[in-house]
Design an enzyme around this catalytic site. Structure first.
Site, PDB file in Angstrom:
ATOM      1  N   GLU A 163      32.414  41.444  31.886  1.00 20.33           N
ATOM      2  CA  GLU A 163      32.052  42.012  33.180  1.00 20.33           C
ATOM      3  C   GLU A 163      31.242  43.298  33.041  1.00 20.33           C
ATOM      4  O   GLU A 163      30.351  43.570  33.849  1.00 20.33           O
ATOM      5  CB  GLU A 163      33.309  42.271  34.020  1.00 20.33           C
ATOM      6  CG  GLU A 163      33.968  41.013  34.552  1.00 20.33           C
ATOM      7  CD  GLU A 163      34.712  40.221  33.498  1.00 20.33           C
ATOM      8  OE1 GLU A 163      34.941  39.004  33.712  1.00 20.33           O
ATOM      9  OE2 GLU A 163      35.072  40.819  32.449  1.00 20.33           O
ATOM     10  N   GLU A 176      29.898  34.312  35.256  1.00 21.46           N
ATOM     11  CA  GLU A 176      30.697  33.352  34.500  1.00 21.46           C
ATOM     12  C   GLU A 176      30.800  32.024  35.261  1.00 21.46           C
ATOM     13  O   GLU A 176      31.328  31.977  36.367  1.00 21.46           O
ATOM     14  CB  GLU A 176      32.082  33.931  34.240  1.00 21.46           C
ATOM     15  CG  GLU A 176      32.041  35.215  33.404  1.00 21.46           C
ATOM     16  CD  GLU A 176      33.301  36.051  33.537  1.00 21.46           C
ATOM     17  OE1 GLU A 176      34.294  35.542  34.088  1.00 21.46           O
ATOM     18  OE2 GLU A 176      33.288  37.221  33.104  1.00 21.46           O
ATOM     19  N   GLN A 232      33.938  36.744  38.698  1.00 27.05           N
ATOM     20  CA  GLN A 232      34.667  35.526  39.058  1.00 27.05           C
ATOM     21  C   GLN A 232      35.875  35.789  39.956  1.00 27.05           C
ATOM     22  O   GLN A 232      36.142  35.019  40.888  1.00 27.05           O
ATOM     23  CB  GLN A 232      35.105  34.812  37.782  1.00 27.05           C
ATOM     24  CG  GLN A 232      35.519  33.383  37.980  1.00 27.05           C
ATOM     25  CD  GLN A 232      35.698  32.679  36.655  1.00 27.05           C
ATOM     26  OE1 GLN A 232      36.742  32.824  36.001  1.00 27.05           O
ATOM     27  NE2 GLN A 232      34.690  31.925  36.236  1.00 27.05           N
ATOM     28  N   PRO A 264      36.431  46.161  34.066  1.00 30.86           N
ATOM     29  CA  PRO A 264      35.573  46.511  32.922  1.00 30.86           C
ATOM     30  C   PRO A 264      34.150  46.884  33.325  1.00 30.86           C
ATOM     31  O   PRO A 264      33.470  47.598  32.583  1.00 30.86           O
ATOM     32  CB  PRO A 264      35.588  45.221  32.075  1.00 30.86           C
ATOM     33  CG  PRO A 264      36.864  44.560  32.422  1.00 30.86           C
ATOM     34  CD  PRO A 264      37.053  44.836  33.882  1.00 30.86           C
ATOM     35  N   ILE A 302      37.012  42.888  37.766  1.00 31.20           N
ATOM     36  CA  ILE A 302      35.862  43.773  37.948  1.00 31.20           C
ATOM     37  C   ILE A 302      36.011  45.104  37.221  1.00 31.20           C
ATOM     38  O   ILE A 302      35.025  45.813  37.002  1.00 31.20           O
ATOM     39  CB  ILE A 302      35.610  44.023  39.454  1.00 31.20           C
ATOM     40  CG1 ILE A 302      34.146  44.406  39.703  1.00 31.20           C
ATOM     41  CG2 ILE A 302      36.561  45.069  40.019  1.00 31.20           C
ATOM     42  CD1 ILE A 302      33.761  44.385  41.175  1.00 31.20           C
ATOM     43  N   HIS A 360      44.910  37.285  39.839  1.00 35.55           N
ATOM     44  CA  HIS A 360      43.890  36.570  40.597  1.00 35.55           C
ATOM     45  C   HIS A 360      44.009  36.836  42.095  1.00 35.55           C
ATOM     46  O   HIS A 360      43.559  36.018  42.907  1.00 35.55           O
ATOM     47  CB  HIS A 360      43.994  35.052  40.367  1.00 35.55           C
ATOM     48  CG  HIS A 360      43.710  34.625  38.966  1.00 35.55           C
ATOM     49  ND1 HIS A 360      44.636  34.741  37.962  1.00 35.55           N
ATOM     50  CD2 HIS A 360      42.599  34.094  38.394  1.00 35.55           C
ATOM     51  CE1 HIS A 360      44.123  34.275  36.829  1.00 35.55           C
ATOM     52  NE2 HIS A 360      42.887  33.888  37.063  1.00 35.55           N
TER      53      HIS A 360
END
Length: 369
Positions: free
Chosen positions: A75, A44, A97, A104, A102, A144
């Site tokens: 993902e 991405e 990203q 999925p 991560i 994040h």
């Protein structure tokens, strides 16, 4: 020509520059794509924009859209495509990203990538290097900032790498791309940009600053599965990786403790021999990581130290970790293992009594019945 066909190359006398981790990763990607046309990069925003952290900046302009390209926000699809590419002879380097995204793709990594070599009796391999920023330090909150490394160290067939310096980031990433098995390459975003706090460039406390480092020009690789002794010492052993190497080093220097600090660098495979040798020497062990405590990789480290070094331990193994809570936003710096909690654990270890191991490997109390 494939980089693997050229054989090992060493540049011990190569010129060095001071780079931050983003620059070192970018240089490794440029170098490997130039050496091996089977290396492809995708994810991405990694192409035209060059990645949200700029780790892939300039790659698409240099190597074209067929080798460096953007993908949908999917993902599972990113990792699934990487598995197919790898089975057909490419060396894909997909970027997720943020490590928080991560999950999925987890099924593709566990059920497909990690098992492809074994399931096909070696007919197919999965030389995939999944890069992903991980950990806190950018005030990104719970979506994040996660550190999910323990979810991958549980999976046979995967390798898990976490660098702590720009020098190691370049050498380990090159080794990961050349490896014939899938590698999860987690990049601590808190130390991406040298002495400042990651993406937002906000100055942080002196104990949490992490400078750039000298990085040789050209090709070099650092073997996966080999730890680095950051500094030698006699009082206790500190096991850490990623950002926590710098935090622990600063705390111990401030306290004036003669500790041996080991940067694991590769969690899977783990360099247990270096760990064992150090703990047998010091008799005390402190484990530090940013991830949550329960089910964290520190538990596995603690078990291994106990199994290999039981008769040499003078005190219970200490763990300083993140808390068992969703990742906080406003309390991010309280969540991190920092000077106070690490310092308290060091003090407890140094205050602990106990007798050192006898030369035969059993302490006096056991040896004398």
């Amino acid at each position: 020509m494939s980089a693997l066909e050229e054989g090992p190359v060493t540049l011990a006398d190569a010129p060095v520059r001071r780079l931050n981790m983003i620059e070192a990763i970018n240089e490794a990607l440029h170098l490997m794509m130039a050496r091996d046309d089977s290396v492809v990069v995708f994810g991405e925003d990694v192409g035209y924009f060059g990645g949200v952290f700029r780790a892939t900046a300039g790659l698409q302009k240099t190597f074209g859209k067929s080798r460096v390209f953007d993908t949908p926000i999917n993902e599972c699809g990113i990792i699934g495509a990487a598995v197919g590419m790898a089975a057909y002879g490419l060396r894909p380097v997909p970027e997720i990203q943020f490590a928080d995204y991560i999950y999925p793709g987890y099924d593709q990594l566990v059920s497909e990538a990690a098992r492809l070599r074994y399931r096909s009796a070696g007919e197919f391999i999965a030389p995939i290097t999944v890069r992903s920023p991980f950990g806190g330090g950018i005030f990104g909150g719970q979506t994040h900032s996660q550190s999910p490394e323990a979810l991958f160290t549980h999976v046979a067939g995967l390798k898990v790498v976490i660098p702590s310096t720009p020098h190691d980031a370049k050498g380990l990433l090159i080794a990961a791309i050349e490896d014939n098995d899938p590698v999860i390459f987690f990049e601590p975003k808190r130390i991406y940009n040298g002495p400042f706090n990651g993406y937002y460039d906000k100055p942080v406390e002196p104990w949490a600053r992490h400078p750039d480092s000298e990085v040789p020009e050209g090709y070099y690789s650092i073997p996966l599965g080999k730890a680095r002794i950051v500094r030698e010492g006699e009082a206790l052993t500190v096991l850490a990786y990623g950002t926590m190497i710098h935090v622990a080093e600063a705390v111990l220097a401030e306290k004036g403790v003669d500790a041996e600090i080991i940067d694991l660098r590769t969690l899977l495979p783990l360099d247990i021999e270096t760990v064992k040798k150090s703990v047998e020497k010091t008799g005390k062990c402190l484990i530090v990581h940013e991830a949550t405590r329960t089910g964290g990789f520190g538990g596995e480290l603690s078990a291994l130290v106990q199994e290999h070094c039981f008769y040499h331990l003078e005190a219970p193994i200490e763990r300083v970790t993140g808390f068992d809570t969703p990742y906080p936003h406003s309390l991010e710096w309280a969540y991190f293992p920092g000077p106070v909690r690490i310092g308290e654990a060091v003090d407890r270890l140094l205050a602990s009594g106990g007798r050192r191991a006898a030369p035969g490997g059993r302490n006096d109390a056991v040896r004398n019945g």
